[in-house]
Each structure stands twice: as structure tokens, then as C-alpha cells.
Design an enzyme around this catalytic site. Sequence first.
Site, PDB file in Angstrom:
ATOM      1  N   GLY A  69      16.366 -16.318   8.351  1.00  0.00           N
ATOM      2  CA  GLY A  69      17.464 -15.477   7.905  1.00  0.00           C
ATOM      3  C   GLY A  69      17.287 -14.005   8.209  1.00  0.00           C
ATOM      4  O   GLY A  69      18.245 -13.325   8.606  1.00  0.00           O
ATOM      5  N   THR A  70      16.081 -13.494   8.038  1.00  0.00           N
ATOM      6  CA  THR A  70      15.848 -12.065   8.272  1.00  0.00           C
ATOM      7  C   THR A  70      16.102 -11.690   9.718  1.00  0.00           C
ATOM      8  O   THR A  70      16.804 -10.710  10.011  1.00  0.00           O
ATOM      9  CB  THR A  70      14.414 -11.679   7.863  1.00  0.00           C
ATOM     10  OG1 THR A  70      14.305 -11.758   6.441  1.00  0.00           O
ATOM     11  CG2 THR A  70      14.075 -10.267   8.312  1.00  0.00           C
ATOM     12  N   ASN A 149      22.202 -13.838  -3.483  1.00  0.00           N
ATOM     13  CA  ASN A 149      20.971 -14.576  -3.755  1.00  0.00           C
ATOM     14  C   ASN A 149      20.422 -14.345  -5.155  1.00  0.00           C
ATOM     15  O   ASN A 149      19.624 -15.151  -5.645  1.00  0.00           O
ATOM     16  CB  ASN A 149      19.899 -14.210  -2.727  1.00  0.00           C
ATOM     17  CG  ASN A 149      19.637 -12.710  -2.664  1.00  0.00           C
ATOM     18  OD1 ASN A 149      20.548 -11.916  -2.445  1.00  0.00           O
ATOM     19  ND2 ASN A 149      18.399 -12.319  -2.855  1.00  0.00           N
ATOM     20  N   GLN A 178      22.562 -18.432   1.332  1.00  0.00           N
ATOM     21  CA  GLN A 178      22.613 -19.059   0.012  1.00  0.00           C
ATOM     22  C   GLN A 178      23.855 -19.934  -0.197  1.00  0.00           C
ATOM     23  O   GLN A 178      24.024 -20.496  -1.275  1.00  0.00           O
ATOM     24  CB  GLN A 178      22.558 -17.987  -1.079  1.00  0.00           C
ATOM     25  CG  GLN A 178      21.226 -17.276  -1.182  1.00  0.00           C
ATOM     26  CD  GLN A 178      20.099 -18.169  -1.657  1.00  0.00           C
ATOM     27  OE1 GLN A 178      20.316 -19.259  -2.179  1.00  0.00           O
ATOM     28  NE2 GLN A 178      18.864 -17.707  -1.485  1.00  0.00           N
ATOM     29  N   SER A 198      19.703 -20.170   7.209  1.00  0.00           N
ATOM     30  CA  SER A 198      18.244 -20.301   7.159  1.00  0.00           C
ATOM     31  C   SER A 198      17.878 -21.725   6.793  1.00  0.00           C
ATOM     32  O   SER A 198      18.418 -22.298   5.845  1.00  0.00           O
ATOM     33  CB  SER A 198      17.656 -19.328   6.129  1.00  0.00           C
ATOM     34  OG  SER A 198      16.253 -19.504   6.015  1.00  0.00           O
ATOM     35  N   SER A 199      16.925 -22.296   7.523  1.00  0.00           N
ATOM     36  CA  SER A 199      16.580 -23.705   7.359  1.00  0.00           C
ATOM     37  C   SER A 199      15.885 -24.013   6.039  1.00  0.00           C
ATOM     38  O   SER A 199      16.179 -25.014   5.383  1.00  0.00           O
ATOM     39  CB  SER A 199      15.699 -24.156   8.527  1.00  0.00           C
ATOM     40  OG  SER A 199      15.443 -25.534   8.480  1.00  0.00           O
ATOM     41  N   HIS A 200      14.956 -23.154   5.619  1.00  0.00           N
ATOM     42  CA  HIS A 200      14.145 -23.520   4.454  1.00  0.00           C
ATOM     43  C   HIS A 200      14.899 -23.426   3.128  1.00  0.00           C
ATOM     44  O   HIS A 200      14.383 -23.827   2.086  1.00  0.00           O
ATOM     45  CB  HIS A 200      12.852 -22.686   4.405  1.00  0.00           C
ATOM     46  CG  HIS A 200      13.020 -21.288   3.895  1.00  0.00           C
ATOM     47  ND1 HIS A 200      12.661 -20.915   2.624  1.00  0.00           N
ATOM     48  CD2 HIS A 200      13.470 -20.172   4.498  1.00  0.00           C
ATOM     49  CE1 HIS A 200      12.888 -19.626   2.463  1.00  0.00           C
ATOM     50  NE2 HIS A 200      13.387 -19.148   3.578  1.00  0.00           N
ATOM     51  N   THR A 236       9.601 -18.362  23.866  1.00  0.00           N
ATOM     52  CA  THR A 236       9.743 -19.806  24.026  1.00  0.00           C
ATOM     53  C   THR A 236      10.350 -20.421  22.771  1.00  0.00           C
ATOM     54  O   THR A 236       9.810 -20.271  21.674  1.00  0.00           O
ATOM     55  CB  THR A 236       8.384 -20.463  24.311  1.00  0.00           C
ATOM     56  OG1 THR A 236       7.833 -19.878  25.500  1.00  0.00           O
ATOM     57  CG2 THR A 236       8.524 -21.964  24.497  1.00  0.00           C
ATOM     58  N   CYS A 322      12.219 -12.221  -3.057  1.00  0.00           N
ATOM     59  CA  CYS A 322      11.818 -11.186  -2.104  1.00  0.00           C
ATOM     60  C   CYS A 322      11.303  -9.932  -2.798  1.00  0.00           C
ATOM     61  O   CYS A 322      10.503  -9.187  -2.245  1.00  0.00           O
ATOM     62  CB  CYS A 322      12.993 -10.831  -1.198  1.00  0.00           C
ATOM     63  SG  CYS A 322      13.534 -12.199  -0.163  1.00  0.00           S
TER      64      CYS A 322
END
Length: 377
Positions: A69-70, A149, A178, A198-200, A236, A322
Site C-alpha cells: 500500500g505505501t 484505517n 481498508q 494491499s494484499s496483507h 524484477t 502504523c
Amino acid sequence: MIYFDNSATTKVHPEVLNTFVTVNEKFWANPASIHTFGHQTNELLQSAREQIADILKTSSETIFFTSGGTESNNLAIFGLAHKYKHRGRHVLISEIEHPSIIEAAKKLSEQGFEVEWIPVDKEGIIKLGSVENYLRDDTVLVSVMHVNNETGAIQPIEELSKIVREQSRALIHMDAVQSFGKIPVNFKHFDIDAITVSSHKIHGLKGSGLLALKRFIEIEPILYGGGQELGIRSGTTSVPLAVSTAKAMRLAMENLDSKAAKLQSLSDDLMEYLQSFPFIKVISPAKKAPHIISFSVQKIKGEVLINALQQQDIIVSTSSACSSRQTKTSHVLKAMHISDDFIKGVLRISLSTTNTQPEIDQFKIVFKQVMNVIKGD
């Protein structure tokens, strides 16, 4: 352990983890290589890109995989502002954005752009009247998160985009970190130009995310090198992370309505319980995402409550993971003008569909015990 900190991160879904391992074992070639093995790996990467484009209702050529996300938010702020700076150098950012937006915008102001901050009301919702007042002919970018968030407040993106489209040529970026997987997020639902995922946050792997653009929107890179990711994100590409992110997004979209209803039911139960205490202020507004509940206990520090609950194997957080290790007061709470009696005692409970009603019931029992001890009742 009862884990109620899913807005900080989620447990990886077994199917996502299995996908990551399988791709690492069978498709480890560099997707940029011209040999057959590299070509096969690149085809897998392109398939992941197409799956995500289908979910977000855009073109696969506008899906750019990032480290999370960042990076996606930084790419959106710098990349869009600089690409379209011929339209102007005026940027609007809401006061309650994630630090990856706010700090990027501050840096943008050092690069010759004029940044103005959209205020919010006491519920943490952006003031659309201020947007109307701030928009100018030279406004080039507007960035407002979909779901906050810290409070779970849902921002009025539909109304915002209508105002921006009618009064300017500015591009619109929406941080959906979120919101994706909890409520509808795609370019068909919202008239916007860029989306961060964001995946996590959706039971995927850390270190993986993406920036998606609306068809025909262009962007400048912020990383330079070999020209991977269609020339926008050199380095990559991690095919295992990209494919597992696509898997996490597909799983998040399965039975979305029923999962959202489950989260809403758990959230409503918790909200009703917390509102029964006279010394608790519920920070989250009525119009919020179904998985986040933010509240504050009067004149008690949030860290005290977190430690007390943790001793009973219940994991929650302060307003934001955060900033939870920092002593400064949340910029979101300041923007909402939360009173001094409550601003230090904010807790955030963030749910996942893996959470259950028995866990909510257990939290109620433990929380009451903790309150009795802390308040000396």
C-alpha cells in the site's frame, strides 16, 4: 488467542500461501527472460494481472504490482501529479489520509506543487463543501481514502467524484486498502482514476500490493531501471507474490455480501455493548465499514487497555498500527477534534470473517472484568 487487529494485518489464507509456494517451486524463472521458461512465467504473471483487472473493471495494462500500500500510494501521488502537471500544480488531500499519502503530499509540496488539506467533520467524514471551495482550474489531483484505517469511516467517494468531475479536470485517487474485500470497490462502481490495494489486509502476503488505473489514464514511474511492470515499476517482478495477490483478491470477492453481513452483525453487537458504558465514547461514525470499531475510554490511556486485554489473550490496537509505537496523538483524531478526555484512550477493534460470535461474547466478559479492575469498581 482472540485476534481483533485485522486492519493492521490478517492471517494468510491457506490457499494463498499454497499458491505462493507452488509458484515458487514451479515458476521461478525471471518473467522478463526470453527463453521458454521465462515466457511461461510471464504468462502466469499476465494471467494474474488480467484476473485483477477483471475484478476492478479496468484494463490489464493499467495494473501495476508493487511492494504494498505505501509504495502504491506514493506511486499514485508522485506519478499522477507529475504526469499531468501541465494541467496544474494544485493538489487536494484529505486530513485523515494514511501517512503514506500525507508524507508523499508534503514532499510533493517541496517539488513545486501547492497542497491543500480537505477538512473533516466530527465524524471523520470529509466536508464536501470544502472540496467545492478548494477546487480550482489548476487542480491536478485529489486523493481521498475510501475507508479510514483508524475509525472505519466511509468517505462519500461518489459525491466527491461528481463534484470533482463537474468543477475540474483533476484526477481522483482512492486508497482502498481498508475497503477492498469488505465493500464494493471497482472502477464501474466509482468514477475515479486510481485505486490502491494491499494484499496483507485481505489474507494475502505482506510485501505485495498494486496500483490500478482507469483505462487510458497514464502515470510516471518513481522507480527507474529495467522497465518492468510496463515501464512503471522497475525491478524484477515477484511472480509468486503477484499470483498470490490475485488469489487473495479472488477469495476476498467470493460471497462478499454474506461476509459483509457477518461482519456487520458482529460489529453491531460490539457497538451496542460499548455504547452501554457511560465512560466510553464510540469514535466510529454510523456510516462506517463493517469491520472496524473505534472507541475510547475516558481518561485512560489506550496502551493500558491493550496490555490488560493482552494478558487475557485478546489482541486489539490503538487507533493505528502504523503509529501505535509512537507517542504523538493521531492526526485523524486531531482532525475530528476529539476532546482531551478521550483522545489518549482510543482502541481499535478490527474484525475478519474468521472471527466468531463466541469471540465477541468472550471479549465482552473480559472487557468488563478489565474495566472493573482499572476503574477500581
